[in-house]
Enzyme design. Sequence first.
Site, mmCIF file in Angstrom:
data_model
loop_
_atom_site.group_PDB
_atom_site.id
_atom_site.type_symbol
_atom_site.label_atom_id
_atom_site.label_comp_id
_atom_site.label_asym_id
_atom_site.label_seq_id
_atom_site.Cartn_x
_atom_site.Cartn_y
_atom_site.Cartn_z
ATOM 1 N N THR A 9 0.831 -1.208 0.000
ATOM 2 C CA THR A 9 0.000 0.000 0.000
ATOM 3 C C THR A 9 0.865 1.258 0.000
ATOM 4 O O THR A 9 1.982 1.244 0.548
ATOM 5 C CB THR A 9 -0.908 0.016 1.249
ATOM 6 O OG1 THR A 9 -1.453 1.316 1.421
ATOM 7 C CG2 THR A 9 -0.144 -0.324 2.530
ATOM 8 N N ASP A 10 0.327 2.324 -0.557
ATOM 9 C CA ASP A 10 1.057 3.609 -0.503
ATOM 10 C C ASP A 10 1.149 4.131 0.930
ATOM 11 O O ASP A 10 1.946 5.023 1.221
ATOM 12 C CB ASP A 10 0.401 4.653 -1.421
ATOM 13 C CG ASP A 10 -1.061 4.970 -1.078
ATOM 14 O OD1 ASP A 10 -1.620 4.341 -0.146
ATOM 15 O OD2 ASP A 10 -1.641 5.843 -1.746
ATOM 16 N N GLU A 11 0.336 3.559 1.836
ATOM 17 C CA GLU A 11 0.340 4.062 3.220
ATOM 18 C C GLU A 11 1.671 3.797 3.926
ATOM 19 O O GLU A 11 1.954 4.417 4.948
ATOM 20 C CB GLU A 11 -0.828 3.453 4.005
ATOM 21 C CG GLU A 11 -2.148 3.791 3.356
ATOM 22 C CD GLU A 11 -3.373 3.502 4.200
ATOM 23 O OE1 GLU A 11 -3.267 3.456 5.427
ATOM 24 O OE2 GLU A 11 -4.442 3.337 3.596
ATOM 25 N N TYR A 44 -1.680 -0.450 11.074
ATOM 26 C CA TYR A 44 -1.897 -1.124 9.778
ATOM 27 C C TYR A 44 -0.727 -0.881 8.830
ATOM 28 O O TYR A 44 -0.115 -1.824 8.318
ATOM 29 C CB TYR A 44 -3.206 -0.638 9.134
ATOM 30 C CG TYR A 44 -3.287 -0.938 7.649
ATOM 31 C CD1 TYR A 44 -3.418 -2.244 7.193
ATOM 32 C CD2 TYR A 44 -3.205 0.091 6.700
ATOM 33 C CE1 TYR A 44 -3.473 -2.532 5.832
ATOM 34 C CE2 TYR A 44 -3.265 -0.186 5.337
ATOM 35 C CZ TYR A 44 -3.391 -1.500 4.910
ATOM 36 O OH TYR A 44 -3.428 -1.790 3.564
ATOM 37 N N LYS A 104 2.196 -3.433 7.253
ATOM 38 C CA LYS A 104 2.410 -3.630 5.805
ATOM 39 C C LYS A 104 3.860 -3.294 5.443
ATOM 40 O O LYS A 104 4.474 -3.973 4.608
ATOM 41 C CB LYS A 104 1.447 -2.758 4.988
ATOM 42 C CG LYS A 104 -0.013 -3.124 5.101
ATOM 43 C CD LYS A 104 -0.347 -4.505 4.563
ATOM 44 C CE LYS A 104 -0.292 -4.597 3.046
ATOM 45 N NZ LYS A 104 -0.718 -5.952 2.583
HETATM 46 P P1 NAD Z 1 -10.026 -7.184 2.602
HETATM 47 O O1 NAD Z 1 -10.004 -6.964 4.072
HETATM 48 O O2 NAD Z 1 -11.291 -7.017 1.847
HETATM 49 O O3 NAD Z 1 -9.499 -8.650 2.277
HETATM 50 C C1 NAD Z 1 -8.469 -9.271 2.988
HETATM 51 C C2 NAD Z 1 -8.665 -10.776 2.861
HETATM 52 O O4 NAD Z 1 -7.628 -11.436 3.590
HETATM 53 C C3 NAD Z 1 -9.977 -11.253 3.454
HETATM 54 O O5 NAD Z 1 -10.607 -12.102 2.505
HETATM 55 C C4 NAD Z 1 -9.583 -12.011 4.701
HETATM 56 O O6 NAD Z 1 -10.446 -13.093 5.024
HETATM 57 C C5 NAD Z 1 -8.206 -12.517 4.307
HETATM 58 N N1 NAD Z 1 -7.381 -12.822 5.474
HETATM 59 C C6 NAD Z 1 -7.186 -12.032 6.564
HETATM 60 N N2 NAD Z 1 -6.380 -12.669 7.432
HETATM 61 C C7 NAD Z 1 -6.040 -13.853 6.866
HETATM 62 C C8 NAD Z 1 -5.217 -14.938 7.269
HETATM 63 N N3 NAD Z 1 -4.562 -14.916 8.432
HETATM 64 N N4 NAD Z 1 -5.090 -15.996 6.449
HETATM 65 C C9 NAD Z 1 -5.763 -16.024 5.266
HETATM 66 N N5 NAD Z 1 -6.559 -15.040 4.836
HETATM 67 C C10 NAD Z 1 -6.694 -13.970 5.635
HETATM 68 O O7 NAD Z 1 -8.884 -6.249 2.046
HETATM 69 P P2 NAD Z 1 -8.651 -5.643 0.598
HETATM 70 O O8 NAD Z 1 -9.101 -4.249 0.613
HETATM 71 O O9 NAD Z 1 -9.151 -6.582 -0.428
HETATM 72 O O10 NAD Z 1 -7.056 -5.605 0.568
HETATM 73 C C11 NAD Z 1 -6.306 -6.654 -0.039
HETATM 74 C C12 NAD Z 1 -4.830 -6.297 0.044
HETATM 75 O O11 NAD Z 1 -4.589 -5.066 -0.618
HETATM 76 C C13 NAD Z 1 -4.331 -6.113 1.477
HETATM 77 O O12 NAD Z 1 -3.055 -6.691 1.564
HETATM 78 C C14 NAD Z 1 -4.267 -4.617 1.655
HETATM 79 O O13 NAD Z 1 -3.262 -4.253 2.583
HETATM 80 C C15 NAD Z 1 -3.920 -4.173 0.249
HETATM 81 N N6 NAD Z 1 -4.364 -2.814 -0.079
HETATM 82 C C16 NAD Z 1 -5.690 -2.483 -0.062
HETATM 83 C C17 NAD Z 1 -6.099 -1.199 -0.418
HETATM 84 C C18 NAD Z 1 -7.544 -0.813 -0.454
HETATM 85 O O14 NAD Z 1 -7.844 0.341 -0.814
HETATM 86 N N7 NAD Z 1 -8.490 -1.676 -0.140
HETATM 87 C C19 NAD Z 1 -5.142 -0.254 -0.781
HETATM 88 C C20 NAD Z 1 -3.797 -0.607 -0.770
HETATM 89 C C21 NAD Z 1 -3.434 -1.900 -0.434
HETATM 90 P P1 TYD Z 2 -10.430 4.487 4.392
HETATM 91 O O1 TYD Z 2 -11.435 4.101 3.356
HETATM 92 O O2 TYD Z 2 -10.530 3.875 5.744
HETATM 93 O O3 TYD Z 2 -8.995 4.233 3.747
HETATM 94 P P2 TYD Z 2 -7.530 4.663 4.305
HETATM 95 O O4 TYD Z 2 -7.641 5.091 5.703
HETATM 96 O O5 TYD Z 2 -6.792 3.373 4.180
HETATM 97 O O6 TYD Z 2 -7.055 5.732 3.390
HETATM 98 O O7 TYD Z 2 -10.481 6.065 4.573
HETATM 99 C C1 TYD Z 2 -10.301 6.934 3.474
HETATM 100 C C2 TYD Z 2 -10.329 8.349 4.001
HETATM 101 O O8 TYD Z 2 -11.632 8.625 4.504
HETATM 102 C C3 TYD Z 2 -9.377 8.576 5.180
HETATM 103 O O9 TYD Z 2 -8.862 9.892 5.074
HETATM 104 C C4 TYD Z 2 -10.272 8.474 6.396
HETATM 105 C C5 TYD Z 2 -11.598 8.992 5.895
HETATM 106 N N1 TYD Z 2 -12.814 8.393 6.506
HETATM 107 C C6 TYD Z 2 -13.826 9.231 6.991
HETATM 108 O O10 TYD Z 2 -13.721 10.472 6.935
HETATM 109 N N2 TYD Z 2 -14.938 8.641 7.515
HETATM 110 C C7 TYD Z 2 -15.098 7.297 7.611
HETATM 111 O O11 TYD Z 2 -16.125 6.825 8.136
HETATM 112 C C8 TYD Z 2 -14.047 6.462 7.107
HETATM 113 C C9 TYD Z 2 -14.173 4.963 7.173
HETATM 114 C C10 TYD Z 2 -12.934 7.051 6.543
#
Ligand code: NAD
Ligand code: TYD
Length: 346
Positions: free
Chosen positions: A128-130, A153, A157
């Site tokens: 993630t960019d975070e 988090y 990562k």
């Molecule tokens: P999500 O929470 O929807 O999915 C995560 C999945 O991992 C779930 O299906 C969960 O059951 C599984 N999981 C959790 N713990 C586990 C374990 N111990 N063993 C096996 N499976 C397990 O998350 P997402 O948004 O789909 O994110 C997927 C990946 O992308 C993550 O690694 C996250 O850090 C990364 N990511 C997500 C975003 C975003 O915007 N959603 C952005 C940047 C990076």
């Molecule tokens: P989020 O979707 O949790 O992603 P991330 O924290 O990984 O960037 O949040 C996106 C942005 O929205 C972040 O600046 C936090 C803000 N946010 C709110 O203002 N209200 C909310 O209820 C949530 C979940 C996030």
Amino acid sequence: MEGMTLLVTGGAGFIGSNFVHHLLERYSDIAVIDLDMLTYAVNLANLSDLEADPRHTFVRGDICDRKMVDRLFQEHRPDMVINFAAESHVDRSILEPDVFVRTNVLGAQCLLGAAREHEVERFLQVSTDEVYGSLGPEGLFTEDTPIDPSSPYSASKAGADLLALAYNRTFGSPVLITRCSNNYGPYQFPEKLIPVIIMNCLEGRPIPVYGDGMNVRDWLYVGDHCSAICRVLKRGRPGEVYNVGGNNECTNIDMVRTIIRIMADRLPDAGIDESLISFVADRKGHDRRYAIDASKIASDLGWEPTTSFERGMAETVDWSLENRGWMDSVISKDYLNYYDRNYSQR
Ligand code: NAD
Ligand code: TYD
């Protein structure tokens, strides 16, 4: 990717399930082993259309369980591993950091160890960019931006990224890392901003906006993220990090207003308007701005996002309206408890 076996971890989650569908729609001769523990963040309905697909094997299991992971490698001999499995929500990591270290750091290490022993061709760590921390009003994250995570988090990562790079340097493991910006699209669990906005519009509940609403995220359509991962798997250089962004910066408050407008347009009689907006106390350690410089993946691998924000957001809202059953089914007791814990004290 034709003829290959891919181990996809977290393949029932938001991005993972989109990725599994993306693969199966594009490759006829592929085997996808989908390892997922099915945490609170998952609705198995994400994969229900694949039940009869012989190319997809779902295994419920924990990526930290080395014995089980080894058995999977022995049985299926994957050519590539793509690690999506993670605890993925910043607010939950503030409430309960422990599980983030276990899954995101120890789980990644377990997979890296097994992949090394079984000599996979590629190991892609979805990051993630975070991990870069927060930007001020100017500038973009490049792959050379120092790691400086703010939340449990993002720290977990970053730990996984460093381990993955160390496996490359120490053991020559063919590791690739992608660092993407905030994804949006179908099947996203309603704890993240965009599905929270959509869900609360539908329920007529206040939409919680943290702080002054001026934090900026760089939104990436999940389908574009999936195509970037395929590109990195096919053409990426082991040991390299690739940023993946949507070229689409937006403040949270603008995002809230945009979605309210789209929802009100779709459901004119539902009373959806800006009176739903509720400014609440800020998130602890809240990163101010994320914005990605994705020029490396563009110049080295020829990848760019192709979904405009207007189209991606319209598709996301329409998917949510067409899948009210999915949205309703994720509202479990656990979800309501979490919602209460996260929002009631703000
Ligand atoms: P999500 O929470 O929807 O999915 C995560 C999945 O991992 C779930 O299906 C969960 O059951 C599984 N999981 C959790 N713990 C586990 C374990 N111990 N063993 C096996 N499976 C397990 O998350 P997402 O948004 O789909 O994110 C997927 C990946 O992308 C993550 O690694 C996250 O850090 C990364 N990511 C997500 C975003 C975003 O915007 N959603 C952005 C940047 C990076
Ligand atoms: P989020 O979707 O949790 O992603 P991330 O924290 O990984 O960037 O949040 C996106 C942005 O929205 C972040 O600046 C936090 C803000 N946010 C709110 O203002 N209200 C909310 O209820 C949530 C979940 C996030």
